[in-house]
Motif scaffolding. Structure first.
Motif, short mmCIF file in Angstrom:
data_model
loop_
_atom_site.label_atom_id
_atom_site.label_comp_id
_atom_site.label_asym_id
_atom_site.label_seq_id
_atom_site.Cartn_x
_atom_site.Cartn_y
_atom_site.Cartn_z
N VAL A 33 36.07 0.76 42.60
CA VAL A 33 34.67 0.66 42.19
C VAL A 33 34.17 -0.75 42.51
O VAL A 33 34.93 -1.71 42.54
N GLU A 34 32.88 -0.82 42.73
CA GLU A 34 32.24 -2.12 42.97
C GLU A 34 31.69 -2.64 41.65
O GLU A 34 31.02 -1.90 40.92
N PRO A 287 21.65 -2.68 39.47
CA PRO A 287 21.22 -1.53 40.28
C PRO A 287 21.11 -0.27 39.42
O PRO A 287 21.88 -0.08 38.46
N THR A 288 20.18 0.56 39.75
CA THR A 288 20.01 1.81 38.99
C THR A 288 21.23 2.72 39.13
O THR A 288 21.44 3.61 38.31
N THR A 289 22.07 2.48 40.16
CA THR A 289 23.28 3.30 40.34
C THR A 289 24.32 3.04 39.25
O THR A 289 25.26 3.81 39.10
N SER A 290 24.17 1.95 38.50
CA SER A 290 25.13 1.64 37.44
C SER A 290 24.82 2.38 36.14
O SER A 290 25.65 2.42 35.23
N LEU A 291 23.65 3.01 36.04
CA LEU A 291 23.21 3.63 34.79
C LEU A 291 23.83 5.01 34.60
O LEU A 291 23.84 5.85 35.50
N GLY A 322 11.81 -1.24 41.77
CA GLY A 322 12.47 -0.82 42.99
C GLY A 322 13.76 -0.09 42.63
O GLY A 322 13.77 0.86 41.87
N ASN A 323 14.90 -0.57 43.18
CA ASN A 323 16.20 0.04 42.85
C ASN A 323 16.96 -0.80 41.82
O ASN A 323 18.17 -0.66 41.68
N VAL A 337 30.35 -5.36 35.39
CA VAL A 337 29.68 -4.07 35.28
C VAL A 337 29.87 -3.30 36.57
O VAL A 337 29.70 -3.85 37.68
N VAL A 338 30.21 -2.03 36.46
CA VAL A 338 30.37 -1.17 37.63
C VAL A 338 28.99 -0.85 38.20
O VAL A 338 28.14 -0.28 37.50
N VAL A 339 28.76 -1.22 39.45
CA VAL A 339 27.46 -0.99 40.08
C VAL A 339 27.53 0.07 41.16
O VAL A 339 26.50 0.53 41.64
N ALA A 340 28.73 0.45 41.56
CA ALA A 340 28.90 1.54 42.55
C ALA A 340 30.17 2.29 42.21
O ALA A 340 31.24 1.68 42.02
N GLY A 341 30.08 3.59 42.12
CA GLY A 341 31.23 4.43 41.76
C GLY A 341 31.27 4.80 40.29
O GLY A 341 32.25 5.39 39.83
N ALA A 342 30.21 4.46 39.53
CA ALA A 342 30.22 4.73 38.09
C ALA A 342 30.28 6.22 37.78
O ALA A 342 30.83 6.62 36.74
N HIS A 343 29.72 7.04 38.65
CA HIS A 343 29.70 8.48 38.38
C HIS A 343 30.99 9.18 38.79
O HIS A 343 31.11 10.40 38.63
N LEU A 344 31.97 8.42 39.30
CA LEU A 344 33.23 9.01 39.73
C LEU A 344 34.37 8.70 38.78
O LEU A 344 35.52 9.09 39.02
#
Length: 358
Positions: A33-34, A287-291, A322-323, A337-344
């Motif tokens: 994860v990022e 990033p909204t991807t972390s939510l 924005g994002n 904080v996980v900003v990419a891969g949180a949904h995995l």
């Protein structure tokens, strides 16, 4: 079943069992994860509201005397200069009244001259004891009354001249005529509004801000204006007035901005929008991807830097730009904080880290 078929089934069973014994249990692999190191910072944002142009000073024009409108000298939309005649009343009655006072003044001047001569004669006779004090006092009183009467007539004559001058309505400033209410031939009363004009100086842009944004601006704050008629060109303005009470029709506050610069062809009533730059203190951007939304609440995954385990942590955020989302509370400085891969991943999972230095 024949002997050959039995041998075939036995061989197949041995092959299957042998394959199962050779395949061991699957080894789990930690997810990559990022992550980003969280921090609070000041963030600027732009709020945008529509509005229109109006003159700061708008004057209702009216005659100070009554009469019949004799001449209309301008039309709606005409530009006028300060002191320029706009309309005239029929002044015949005022001219006659002024002439009447002038004739009365001439008569009063003759009366005063006669009274002065009578007083001079009475003073001479009193010195010679030909008359008494009563006759002298009488001549003196007559002379004083004649002088006072003349003074009063002159004052009334001056007032009649002023009233005659009031039959011509003048522009109070440079500006444009915006409306007209009485046509030629109509009878107007003193103080009755016959026209309106907007001053050509100190034009302003008027808008209304929602109660959620009104505390983010202040008097003297700079802003940018865009007008629909002029594309993406921007013009500078300053906040001049903030109404302290909200509108009764909607929960908004009227704001007036002075135009620092404007297009040469700008017209009253033109519409556009104003852009306010504001600074929000103590906001963290993620990033909204972390939510992660769960059970009607908002979370992000926070990673333990030593154990490399990810855990859900509740956060409150304001809005997305924005994002990026603006986090108000729930996190502390320096957390990963996980900003990419949180949904995995799931709560408690071990993870491998890819650090985002942004």
């Amino acid at each position: 079943m024949t002997r050959l078929q039995r041998y075939f089934l036995m061989a197949l069973s041995v092959a299957v069992l042998s394959a199962c014994s050779e395949q061991g249990p699957e080894k789990s692999v930690d997810r990559l994860v990022e992550v980003q190191k969280f921090s609070y910072q000041s963030v600027s944002q732009v709020i945008d509201y529509p509005g229109h142009v109006q003159a700061r000073y708008q004057t209702e024009l009216a005659f100070q005397v009554e009469g019949q409108l004799f001449n209309r000298l301008v039309d709606v939309g005409d530009f006028v200069k300060k002191g320029q005649p706009i309309a005239r009343l029929d002044a015949k009655d005022y001219v006659l009244n002024s002439e009447r006072f002038l004739n009365q003044i001439k008569s009063a001047e003759a009366d005063l001259k006669r009274a002065e001569n009578d007083l001079l004669r009475a003073e001479t006779l009193r010195k010679k004891n030909f008359i008494g004090d009563a006759e002298l006092d009488k001549a003196l009183n007559i002379e004083k009354a004649a002088r006072a009467g003349l003074k009063a007539l002159k004052a009334e004559h001056a007032q009649s001249i002023n009233r005659r001058g009031y039959t011509e309505l003048l522009a109070v400033a440079d500006g444009v005529v915006t409306d007209w209410f009485v046509e030629v031939g109509g009878v107007v009363q003193a103080g009755e509004v016959i026209a309106e004009m907007a001053w050509s100086t100190d034009w302003e842009f008027v808008t209304a801000l929602a109660e959620t944004d009104i505390n983010q601006i202040s008097i003297g704050q700079q802003a940018q204006l865009k007008f629909w008629a002029y594309g993406d060109k921007t013009y500078a303005a300053l906040v001049r007035e903030i109404k302290p009470i909200s509108s009764t029709a909607s929960p908004s506050y009227r704001v007036k901005l002075s135009l620092i610069d404007k297009p040469d062809s700008l017209k009253l009533g033109m519409t556009g929008h104003v852009l306010f730059s504001t600074v929000t203190d103590k906001v963290g951007l993620l990033p909204t991807t972390s939510l992660i939304q769960k059970d009607q609440a908002s979370y992000v995954f926070v990673v333990d830097p030593e154990a490399h385990t990810a855990h859900l942590q509740a956060v409150t955020y304001r809005q997305a730009v924005g994002n990026q989302m603006m986090v108000d509370d729930g996190l502390t400085e320096g957390q990963l904080v996980v900003v990419a891969g949180a949904h995995l991943i799931a709560d408690g999972n071990k993870v491998r880290l890819l650090l985002n230095n942004e």
